[in-house]
Design an enzyme around this catalytic site. Structure first.
Site, short mmCIF file in Angstrom:
data_model
loop_
_atom_site.label_atom_id
_atom_site.label_comp_id
_atom_site.label_asym_id
_atom_site.label_seq_id
_atom_site.Cartn_x
_atom_site.Cartn_y
_atom_site.Cartn_z
N TYR A 285 34.64 6.86 -34.11
CA TYR A 285 36.05 6.98 -34.51
C TYR A 285 36.68 8.15 -33.76
O TYR A 285 36.21 9.28 -33.87
CB TYR A 285 36.09 7.24 -36.02
N TYR B 94 44.27 1.16 -33.04
CA TYR B 94 43.92 2.03 -34.15
C TYR B 94 44.21 1.30 -35.45
O TYR B 94 45.33 1.33 -35.95
CB TYR B 94 44.70 3.34 -34.05
#
Lengths: 386, 146
Positions: A288, A339
């Site tokens: 991430y 995202y």
């Protein structure tokens, strides 16, 4: 009862630049879940649980009605900021399925910020801000980028890490996105010159250190392992998942002994112990990256290298392409693909085990997702080829 | 005095746990009378021993910059004229393990370094009407490099 569950199917909506979604957030969410069920070959009516994280707006009751769910046996959500609990959502689905409380649990994330406003955006027309923000906002500390910048700056200072290491993370994500036609940054390659010439958002983060914001949804169906032979697609076995939290909350994270740390060592310890394997056994990893700096911290805390080695670990294209020394964010990740609060990384980790990535690592058997750091608590997921 | 990020910029909502910091005109930190541990932000219970005899203690008013981030992109329209500005983490002398967020007023943003010693100064500002603490005066702690 552990290691009983699989990711039986994955699904996504189209991914859009923030504000340009052609469907509402709820419609995107339903699209991703329907696609995941179809991918698994499971009747949508037989989905019997929903899990998400961080104040998911698309609640399970509304989903159950819209999708014609026969019996909603499980619903849960974790407390946490940002995308840090994407892996935790899969963990909870695993817990529900492995314990037998439900059979086909969907873990998901959906967001359409054109519809609902920007996530993490400083808001408010009032003159005062309360709670934890009272300690930060009057001094101009408001956004996730700024908070991660304070941790990253200290980590870089303590370990002699240069701006080039941050550039390497962004370069890898953009390079891998050029192989992925679904990526929002497909056809938009990045060079080191372009990176360094881009404007500062908050030092040490240039524009290209920050992931874009996108609209879209992604989902996985978690089912019991014995269903695997009935499935339409190749499943991924959930070898281990972990949540972890250090003794930090809100502005307490900036206390000197915690500055520059993210407590992913806690997550790693739990994950590796439960899985019975270690960092060296991982074939491909999705990290991430809301911002590049915290990736360097999580690489170290997950046990892949020492802080003083991390710049060398990521340099010279070590993270780029299917033959990388350390295959990393193969879809382009948050920065290059989209995202969706990190949930799209779980879909890509599954694709790698099916041999379906656009940046396919040969013979990938162990596929890791590190859903952070950024904000505690964090989580991680280790998938294995079935 | 004029505020570092502009007189229109947001202020803290005062509560029992931040009032000493934002109004006393002193650098204070919360300490536990039972075990002696300091903590920030203040809370109703000591995170070290779970005691509830938490009090505020005066500190020396000096500290050290532990990290710095220079903000270039204004994330709120009211900050458009304030960027670039530096946000710092300052550890407090006399309160081991405690640090706070702040700004360094007497240095250009890119001249603030980790390790810089700083001394407190205060931005005095009336608490806004209608926000529940009418008539109180804010004395917002800030920092100057020494």
């Amino acid at each position: 009862m552990q290691k009983q569950a699989i990711i039986a199917g994955v699904g996504e909506s189209d991914y859009f630049v923030r504000g340009r979604a052609t469907q509402t957030e709820f419609q995107l969410c339903c699209t991703a879940i329907r696609n995941a069920a179809a991918d698994a070959g499971i009747d949508i009516a037989d989905i019997d649980g929903f899990v998400s994280y961080n104040d998911q707006r698309n609640d399970p009751l509304r989903l159950a009605r819209a999708l014609g769910i026969k019996n909603l046996r499980w619903s849960s959500q974790s407390w946490a900021g940002g995308g840090n609990n994407a892996a935790a959502a899969v963990q909870m689905a695993d817990a529900a399925v492995s314990a037998g409380y439900a059979e086909n649990v969907v873990a998901f994330r959906a967001l359409a910020q054109g519809q609902f406003g920007r996530f993490g955006q400083a808001r408010g027309s009032g003159r005062t801000m309360d709670g934890d923000m009272a300690w930060k906002a009057p001094y101009g500390l408001l956004s996730p980028a700024q908070e991660c910048a304070l941790h990253s700056a200290r980590f870089m200072h303590d370990h002699g890490i240069s701006q080039e290491a941050l550039c390497d993370i962004s370069m890898a994500c953009y390079a891998n996105a050029q192989r992925n036609p679904r990526a929002t940054r497909y056809g938009k390659p990045l060079t080191r010159e372009k990176y360094h010439a881009s404007r500062w958002i908050v030092e040490p983060f240039h524009l290209y250190d920050c992931c874009p914001e996108n609209d879209g949804a992604s989902a996985v169906v978690v089912s019991r392992a014995e269903r695997a032979r009935d499935l339409r697609s190749k499943p991924a076995r959930i070898l281990a998942a972990a949540q972890g939290l250090g003794p930090m909350y809100g502005s307490s994270a900036f206390q000197p002994r915690w500055l520059g740390r993210m407590y992913y060592d806690n997550v790693g310890e739990t994950l590796w112990e439960r899985a019975g394997v270690g960092p060296d056994d991982v074939d491909v990893a999705q990290f991430y990256e809301n911002f590049t700096g915290p990736v360097l911290i999580s690489l170290c805390e997950m046990g892949f290298c020492k802080p003083d080695e991390v710049e060398a670990f990521v340099s010279n294209g070590a993270l780029e392409g299917p033959d990388a020394r350390f295959p990393f964010n193969t879809s382009g990740g948050n920065i290059g693909e989209a995202y969706i609060h990190g949930f799209e990384l779980i879909v890509e980790a599954t694709r790698q085990l099916r041999g379906e990535s656009t940046c396919q690592v040969a013979d990938a058997e162990l596929s890791l997702v590190v859903s952070g750091p950024g904000y505690a608590p964090g989580s991680a997921l280790l998938l294995a080829k079935d | 005095m004029a505020r570092h990020l502009g007189d229109d910029w947001v202020l803290p909502t005062l509560d029992d746990w931040n009032r000493p910091w934002f109004t006393s005109g002193k650098i204070v930190a919360q300490a536990c009378e039972d075990c002696g541990a300091f903590q920030q932000p203040p809370d109703e219970i000591c995170g070290n021993c779970q005691g509830t005899n938490v009090v505020f203690r005066d500190c020396s008013g000096e500290g050290t910059v532990e990290s710095v981030a220079v903000v270039h992109q204004a994330v709120h329209p009211w900050l458009a004229d304030a960027v670039p500005y530096a946000v710092v983490v300052v550890s407090l002398d006399g309160a081991p393990g405690v640090s706070v967020i702040g700004n360094v007023l007497n240095r250009e943003p890119n001249d603030v370094r980790i390790g810089q010693r700083v001394r407190a100064t205060f931005e005095e500002f009336p608490y806004p009407d209608g926000e529940g603490a009418d008539g109180e005066t804010l004395r917002i702690p800030q920092w100057e490099a020494v």
